[in-house]
Scaffold this motif. Structure first.
Motif, PDB file in Angstrom:
ATOM      1  N   UNK A 301       0.812  -1.216   0.000  1.00 47.39           N
ATOM      2  CA  UNK A 301       0.000   0.000   0.000  1.00 47.39           C
ATOM      3  C   UNK A 301       0.842   1.260   0.000  1.00 47.39           C
ATOM      4  N   UNK A 302       2.138   1.138   0.333  1.00 49.53           N
ATOM      5  CA  UNK A 302       3.007   2.322   0.407  1.00 49.53           C
ATOM      6  C   UNK A 302       3.661   2.588  -0.955  1.00 49.53           C
ATOM      7  N   UNK A 303       2.842   2.917  -1.919  1.00 47.54           N
ATOM      8  CA  UNK A 303       3.380   3.201  -3.251  1.00 47.54           C
ATOM      9  C   UNK A 303       3.978   4.599  -3.303  1.00 47.54           C
ATOM     10  N   UNK A 304       5.029   4.792  -4.095  1.00 47.06           N
ATOM     11  CA  UNK A 304       5.635   6.124  -4.204  1.00 47.06           C
ATOM     12  C   UNK A 304       4.672   7.111  -4.861  1.00 47.06           C
ATOM     13  N   UNK A 305       4.918   8.359  -4.634  1.00 45.56           N
ATOM     14  CA  UNK A 305       4.111   9.415  -5.248  1.00 45.56           C
ATOM     15  C   UNK A 305       4.735   9.795  -6.587  1.00 45.56           C
ATOM     16  N   UNK A 306       4.384   9.022  -7.589  1.00 46.05           N
ATOM     17  CA  UNK A 306       4.896   9.281  -8.930  1.00 46.05           C
ATOM     18  C   UNK A 306       4.223  10.504  -9.531  1.00 46.05           C
ATOM     19  N   UNK A 307       4.911  11.077 -10.504  1.00 48.30           N
ATOM     20  CA  UNK A 307       4.282  12.125 -11.308  1.00 48.30           C
ATOM     21  C   UNK A 307       3.275  11.477 -12.256  1.00 48.30           C
ATOM     22  N   UNK A 308       2.462  12.310 -12.900  1.00 46.45           N
ATOM     23  CA  UNK A 308       1.468  11.781 -13.824  1.00 46.45           C
ATOM     24  C   UNK A 308       2.092  10.987 -14.952  1.00 46.45           C
ATOM     25  N   UNK A 309       3.201  11.479 -15.496  1.00 43.87           N
ATOM     26  CA  UNK A 309       3.876  10.765 -16.581  1.00 43.87           C
ATOM     27  C   UNK A 309       4.458   9.447 -16.097  1.00 43.87           C
ATOM     28  N   UNK A 310       5.045   9.446 -14.905  1.00 42.42           N
ATOM     29  CA  UNK A 310       5.609   8.215 -14.353  1.00 42.42           C
ATOM     30  C   UNK A 310       4.513   7.192 -14.067  1.00 42.42           C
ATOM     31  N   UNK A 311       3.385   7.649 -13.542  1.00 39.52           N
ATOM     32  CA  UNK A 311       2.271   6.739 -13.309  1.00 39.52           C
ATOM     33  C   UNK A 311       1.796   6.092 -14.617  1.00 39.52           C
ATOM     34  N   UNK A 312       1.743   6.899 -15.656  1.00 37.52           N
ATOM     35  CA  UNK A 312       1.307   6.377 -16.959  1.00 37.52           C
ATOM     36  C   UNK A 312       2.281   5.322 -17.475  1.00 37.52           C
ATOM     37  N   UNK A 313       3.592   5.605 -17.353  1.00 41.74           N
ATOM     38  CA  UNK A 313       4.595   4.639 -17.795  1.00 41.74           C
ATOM     39  C   UNK A 313       4.452   3.327 -17.020  1.00 41.74           C
ATOM     40  N   UNK A 314       4.292   3.398 -15.712  1.00 41.38           N
ATOM     41  CA  UNK A 314       4.183   2.189 -14.910  1.00 41.38           C
ATOM     42  C   UNK A 314       2.893   1.430 -15.218  1.00 41.38           C
ATOM     43  N   UNK A 315       1.812   2.162 -15.377  1.00 41.54           N
ATOM     44  CA  UNK A 315       0.535   1.521 -15.683  1.00 41.54           C
ATOM     45  C   UNK A 315       0.599   0.828 -17.045  1.00 41.54           C
ATOM     46  N   UNK A 316       1.142   1.503 -18.044  1.00 37.90           N
ATOM     47  CA  UNK A 316       1.244   0.905 -19.373  1.00 37.90           C
ATOM     48  C   UNK A 316       2.190  -0.303 -19.363  1.00 37.90           C
ATOM     49  N   UNK A 317       3.216  -0.232 -18.543  1.00 33.84           N
ATOM     50  CA  UNK A 317       4.136  -1.372 -18.413  1.00 33.84           C
ATOM     51  C   UNK A 317       3.383  -2.608 -17.915  1.00 33.84           C
ATOM     52  N   UNK A 318       2.615  -2.444 -16.836  1.00 37.25           N
ATOM     53  CA  UNK A 318       1.841  -3.568 -16.297  1.00 37.25           C
ATOM     54  C   UNK A 318       0.769  -4.018 -17.284  1.00 37.25           C
ATOM     55  N   UNK A 319       0.152  -3.077 -17.960  1.00 40.68           N
ATOM     56  CA  UNK A 319      -0.885  -3.421 -18.925  1.00 40.68           C
ATOM     57  C   UNK A 319      -0.325  -4.266 -20.066  1.00 40.68           C
ATOM     58  N   UNK A 320       0.843  -3.884 -20.570  1.00 42.46           N
ATOM     59  CA  UNK A 320       1.456  -4.640 -21.653  1.00 42.46           C
ATOM     60  C   UNK A 320       1.893  -6.020 -21.181  1.00 42.46           C
ATOM     61  N   UNK A 321       2.409  -6.101 -19.951  1.00 41.94           N
ATOM     62  CA  UNK A 321       2.842  -7.397 -19.411  1.00 41.94           C
ATOM     63  C   UNK A 321       1.659  -8.359 -19.289  1.00 41.94           C
ATOM     64  N   UNK A 322       0.528  -7.882 -18.772  1.00 41.52           N
ATOM     65  CA  UNK A 322      -0.648  -8.741 -18.643  1.00 41.52           C
ATOM     66  C   UNK A 322      -1.225  -9.102 -20.014  1.00 41.52           C
ATOM     67  N   UNK A 323      -1.243  -8.157 -20.924  1.00 36.03           N
ATOM     68  CA  UNK A 323      -1.759  -8.450 -22.263  1.00 36.03           C
ATOM     69  C   UNK A 323      -0.906  -9.508 -22.972  1.00 36.03           C
ATOM     70  N   UNK A 324       0.409  -9.476 -22.756  1.00 36.22           N
ATOM     71  CA  UNK A 324       1.271 -10.494 -23.360  1.00 36.22           C
ATOM     72  C   UNK A 324       0.953 -11.884 -22.813  1.00 36.22           C
ATOM     73  N   UNK A 325       0.586 -11.938 -21.519  1.00 31.23           N
ATOM     74  CA  UNK A 325       0.231 -13.235 -20.937  1.00 31.23           C
ATOM     75  C   UNK A 325      -1.027 -13.790 -21.594  1.00 31.23           C
ATOM     76  N   UNK A 335       0.407 -13.824 -11.763  1.00 36.23           N
ATOM     77  CA  UNK A 335       0.677 -13.240 -10.449  1.00 36.23           C
ATOM     78  C   UNK A 335       1.330 -11.886 -10.647  1.00 36.23           C
ATOM     79  N   UNK A 336       0.805 -10.898  -9.932  1.00 32.92           N
ATOM     80  CA  UNK A 336       1.361  -9.544  -9.972  1.00 32.92           C
ATOM     81  C   UNK A 336       1.724  -9.142  -8.559  1.00 32.92           C
ATOM     82  N   UNK A 337       3.012  -8.889  -8.340  1.00 35.61           N
ATOM     83  CA  UNK A 337       3.508  -8.516  -7.015  1.00 35.61           C
ATOM     84  C   UNK A 337       4.161  -7.148  -7.101  1.00 35.61           C
ATOM     85  N   UNK A 338       3.719  -6.245  -6.231  1.00 33.14           N
ATOM     86  CA  UNK A 338       4.267  -4.886  -6.166  1.00 33.14           C
ATOM     87  C   UNK A 338       4.725  -4.648  -4.733  1.00 33.14           C
ATOM     88  N   UNK A 339       6.023  -4.420  -4.546  1.00 33.25           N
ATOM     89  CA  UNK A 339       6.583  -4.233  -3.204  1.00 33.25           C
ATOM     90  C   UNK A 339       7.508  -3.034  -3.199  1.00 33.25           C
TER      91      UNK A 339
END
Length: 410
Positions: A301-325, A335-339
């Motif tokens: 739950x203690x996620x960093x406070x990313x900027x809007x652009x950084x959040x988009x990059x991270x979200x798209x990264x996870x989205x592409x990873x799941x879509x590839x699966x 399984x998706x683990x965020x620590x």
């Protein structure tokens, strides 16, 4: 065979050939010199008279002559027999006036000179091989450094550079390598910058399209659905018309459902409203609904406070990873683990699919975009995959790069 061994064998062959030729010429000249000495000593023996007529001191000092029956054991021990035979060329020594002609002392001098020359030649040859070893070692060390730097470049470490060399040929090679790597690094930076701009442009276009669809088409669908349901209460319509209005309203509801998935795929509005954590949860839920696969989410739950652009990059990264699966893995679950710890944010996406031994060498545009988004976040991504063992994607984002402080801590 190494370069040093090839050069050493070549030089050794040349040295041996030169030595054999020199020894042959030396022995030929020595045989002529001994023969001349023997001829002159024979004339001397005829003019001296018998050894008995001369004082013992004179007899002992005469070179190349000795009384008949007296042997020179000392010289015979110092000089090998084969060498004496080769130089003197006689098995039986001539006798003249009671004297026996004996070139053993001359042969001994020749033998000692040959040994001295051989030792000097061997020392010179050893020094030449030592100098060759030093020079070849320096050259090979430079080539080894060049090979290591090329291996590092092939792995993507374009910051590799080689120091200048003292030898002109090696220095020219090093300068060309450094220039090549600098040009390659510049081109990669240009490509990365263009790809980053392309990704940002793509994200902005997606956001723009999502907002236009949400504000315009979404409102129209909502209006059509509301009007269709309002027709159900019109007493002038028949039951058949009311059923058609109900079907129209249900179709609108279905379209809106798929429309919301499309909007979420184009631009996650929930991330703007509720933050990155909620967007990731919504992403996994939507992915499960669309793919029909299970996704186990373990998120700090203690996620960093990313900027809007950084959040988009991270979200798209996870989205592409799941879509590839869902597209390629042929898996039953993911399984998706965020620590997060004090130094980095670590993310791992894994599946139990078929896997591949060629990932990421045969990477497509999706994997390349994931790499570029990881680079934009300042992180490093690893793709671990084997046939029959599924695939794991690890992303490590150092937080000190995101929030630099004078003390170096968060």
């Amino acid at each position: 065979m190494t370069v040093y061994r090839k050069i050493s064998l070549s030089m050794l062959t040349v040295f041996i050939a030169i030595y054999m030729l020199g020894a042959l010429l030396y022995t030929q000249q020595a045989r002529h010199d001994v023969q001349r000495e023997l001829d002159s000593v024979t004339g001397l023996a005829q003019s001296l008279g018998t050894p008995e007529s001369l004082p013992a001191s004179v007899v002992e000092r005469v070179r190349h002559l000795r009384p008949v029956g007296v042997s020179d054991i000392t010289s015979a021990e110092k000089v090998p027999g084969w060498f004496s035979t080769m130089i003197a060329g006689q098995t039986s020594l001539p006798e003249v006036n009671g004297w026996q002609v004996d070139p053993s002392d001359e042969v001994e001098e020749i033998w000692e000179s040959l040994l001295l020359i051989s030792v000097a030649y061997a020392v010179g040859m050893a020094l030449c091989f030592l100098a060759l070893f030093v020079m070849v070692r320096r050259g090979v060390r430079t080539l080894a450094s060049l090979s290591g730097a090329m291996a590092a470049v092939s792995e993507g470490q374009l910051a590799s550079r080689l120091p200048r060399q003292g030898e002109q040929e090696l220095d020219s090679l090093v300068c060309r390598f450094n220039a090549m790597v600098e040009a390659l690094e510049s081109e990669q930076q240009t490509v990365s910058r263009l790809l980053n701009e392309l990704l940002q442009l793509q994200d902005r276009e997606r956001e723009h399209i999502a907002r236009v669809l949400h504000d315009d088409l979404g409102q129209y669908l909502t209006g059509i659905r509301a009007q269709s349901r309002s027709l159900l209460y019109d007493p002038e319509l028949s039951d058949r018309q009311k059923q058609q209005a109900l079907d129209l309203a249900e179709h609108c509801e279905t379209i809106q459902k798929h429309f919301r998935h499309l909007l979420q795929d184009l631009h996650p509005l929930v991330m703007e409203q509720l933050g990155l954590g909620s967007a990731i949860r919504h992403l996994t839920e939507q992915w499960q609904q669309l793919s029909g696969l299970d996704c186990h989410l373990a998120m700090d739950e203690r996620l960093p406070e990313f900027t809007g652009e950084q959040q988009t990059h991270l979200y798209r990264f996870l989205q592409e990873a799941l879509n590839n699966i869902s597209r390629h893995a042929n898996a039953s679950c993911a399984t998706l683990a965020v620590a997060r710890n004090d130094k980095e944010l670590s993310i791992e996406v894994s599946d139990d699919g078929v896997g591949s031994n060629e990932l990421p060498d045969n990477a497509g545009l999706g994997v390349r975009s994931m790499r570029e988004r990881a680079r934009c976040l300042g992180g490093e991504v690893q793709f671990l995959s084997r046939i029959g063992q599924g695939t794991r994607i690890r992303l490590a984002v150092p937080l000190v790069r995101l929030y630099p402080t004078p003390g170096g801590a968060l």
